[in-house]
Design a protein around this motif. Sequence first.
Motif, mmCIF file in Angstrom:
data_model
loop_
_atom_site.group_PDB
_atom_site.id
_atom_site.type_symbol
_atom_site.label_atom_id
_atom_site.label_comp_id
_atom_site.label_asym_id
_atom_site.label_seq_id
_atom_site.Cartn_x
_atom_site.Cartn_y
_atom_site.Cartn_z
ATOM 1 N N ASN A 142 0.859 -1.197 0.000
ATOM 2 C CA ASN A 142 0.000 0.000 0.000
ATOM 3 C C ASN A 142 0.894 1.246 0.000
ATOM 4 O OD1 ASN A 142 0.506 0.786 2.902
ATOM 5 N ND2 ASN A 142 -0.436 -1.217 3.241
ATOM 6 N N GLY A 143 0.267 2.389 -0.096
ATOM 7 C CA GLY A 143 1.028 3.639 -0.170
ATOM 8 C C GLY A 143 1.710 4.004 1.130
ATOM 9 N N THR A 144 1.155 3.555 2.237
ATOM 10 C CA THR A 144 1.772 3.822 3.543
ATOM 11 C C THR A 144 3.046 2.990 3.685
ATOM 12 O OG1 THR A 144 -0.447 4.143 4.431
ATOM 13 C CG2 THR A 144 1.324 3.871 6.037
ATOM 14 N N SER A 155 0.206 5.145 -4.142
ATOM 15 C CA SER A 155 -0.798 4.253 -3.560
ATOM 16 C C SER A 155 -1.762 3.820 -4.644
ATOM 17 C CB SER A 155 -1.581 5.006 -2.481
ATOM 18 O OG SER A 155 -2.789 4.334 -2.170
ATOM 19 N N LYS A 180 -7.807 6.242 -5.455
ATOM 20 C CA LYS A 180 -6.728 7.096 -5.979
ATOM 21 C C LYS A 180 -6.841 7.138 -7.505
ATOM 22 C CE LYS A 180 -4.920 7.248 -1.847
ATOM 23 N NZ LYS A 180 -4.374 8.212 -0.954
ATOM 24 N N ALA A 231 1.152 9.587 -3.689
ATOM 25 C CA ALA A 231 -0.036 8.736 -3.553
ATOM 26 C C ALA A 231 -1.201 9.332 -4.348
ATOM 27 C CB ALA A 231 -0.420 8.583 -2.089
ATOM 28 N N GLN A 232 -1.219 10.682 -4.431
ATOM 29 C CA GLN A 232 -2.290 11.343 -5.176
ATOM 30 C C GLN A 232 -1.804 11.853 -6.527
ATOM 31 O OE1 GLN A 232 -4.180 14.329 -2.640
ATOM 32 N NE2 GLN A 232 -4.143 12.966 -0.865
ATOM 33 N N ASP A 249 5.989 11.869 -1.955
ATOM 34 C CA ASP A 249 4.778 11.077 -1.679
ATOM 35 C C ASP A 249 3.750 11.424 -2.754
ATOM 36 O OD1 ASP A 249 2.409 9.959 -0.842
ATOM 37 O OD2 ASP A 249 2.393 10.884 1.148
HETATM 38 C C1 LIG Z 1 -3.627 7.660 0.275
HETATM 39 C C2 LIG Z 1 -2.402 8.334 0.715
HETATM 40 C C3 LIG Z 1 -1.353 7.645 1.357
HETATM 41 C C4 LIG Z 1 -1.479 6.215 1.811
HETATM 42 O O1 LIG Z 1 -1.808 5.294 0.850
HETATM 43 P P1 LIG Z 1 -2.496 3.904 1.298
HETATM 44 O O2 LIG Z 1 -2.393 3.053 0.077
HETATM 45 O O3 LIG Z 1 -3.888 4.194 1.701
HETATM 46 O O4 LIG Z 1 -1.684 3.331 2.424
HETATM 47 C C5 LIG Z 1 -0.199 8.335 1.655
HETATM 48 N N1 LIG Z 1 -0.067 9.647 1.368
HETATM 49 C C6 LIG Z 1 -1.045 10.352 0.765
HETATM 50 C C7 LIG Z 1 -0.813 11.789 0.439
HETATM 51 C C8 LIG Z 1 -2.253 9.726 0.431
HETATM 52 O O5 LIG Z 1 -3.219 10.443 -0.153
#
Ligand SMILES: *Cc1c(COP(=O)(O)O)cnc(C)c1O
Length: 378
Positions: A61-63, A189, A194, A167-168, A165
């Motif tokens: 996952n993104g975390t 992520s 997303k 993720a978005q 980061d």
């Molecule tokens: C969604 C998100 C994450 C975490 O991603 P997950 O896959 O939900 O663990 C980290 N940073 C940002 C900015 C996010 O929007």
Amino acid sequence: MKTPIPFIDLAAQQARIRDRVEAAMRRTLDHGAYIMGPELGELEAKLAEFCGARHAIGCSNGTDAITLVLMAKNVGQGQAVFCPSFTFAATAEVVAFLGATPYFVDIEPDTYNMDPASLKAAIGEAREAGLKPVGVISVDLFGLPADYDAIEPIVEENGLWLLSDAAQGFGGVYKDRKVGTIGVATTTSFFPAKPLGAYGDGGAVFTDDDDLAALIRSLLFHGKGEDRYDNVRIGMNGRLDSLQAGILQEKLAIFPAEIEERNRIAARYSEGFENLLVTPHVPEGSVSVWAQYTVRAPGKNRDAIVAALKDKGVPTAIYYPKPLHQQTAYENFPAAAGGLPVSERVAQEVFSLPMHAYLDQETQDFIIDSVRSVLQRV
Ligand SMILES: *Cc1c(COP(=O)(O)O)cnc(C)c1O
């Protein structure tokens, strides 16, 4: 027009690719290699080609993607990692989880991304407070790449590393550089909502550094060495499974067209809201993937706007109602001196409108008209 209007229409996307997704899932069911199956390597090659990074590493996952990079960088006690406060909790959470100090930095009011001046000040303050600054996590909030030309020199001058980061923001562009190629590593992520989402959890790390890539591949597999029963370091279980990797290949195939569509919709929104709302600012040379289309109406009552839109059948969401430095779990971590006034103010003002690639023109017009009429009344 679909009613009720969905905030994100994952069903419309699924209808478009359902056959291909089912075929991909069937392939995994047939070969039975649910973990580390061929889909993972295929996806990683496609992701690397898509963004131009040397290595793309699928993970849970993104975390965990952020955690893996921080583990590879030996982040721990006594160290400060700088990140925005106006973001999803995961960005700062992993820093604290590893025993280091997330040091909160303010954002710019027009892009909602990290304010380089606030970053610079925070690094000096952290040193004075006896912390050891080691790295910066920038966030491509709402899909827009951060101001890397301003952030990178500060990172370099201070001998820090930069983790992006995204993720978005994966799929975006910053001045000829694709997101995925910025910093020592970029993370993303594949959470379903997303811009590039799986049908479950997933994430990825991108890097051009061969040693870092090898280390991360070991860390996400219990610190494996020569093989899975050779454990050479403390790691974690951070793998991406074959089913998600297969599904993501089908999602990635339509992603470029979806990004274009999101940009068309964002442009129509922004035209429709001109002089009415503070619309998202996209700096010259940047391409956003519009994880969210977020606006503000300073001086007006956000709750009243959101309630009136709901009455009209227009869903909204608030990202984020409270910056992290004001959250119970994070309020004792340091923030740049003078507080984080922009983060605090925009958290009171922002709201996001429906944004996805399957928003038809009639629905776009309905949303634009509804917002216009609500704003004349509140
Ligand atoms: C969604 C998100 C994450 C975490 O991603 P997950 O896959 O939900 O663990 C980290 N940073 C940002 C900015 C996010 O929007």
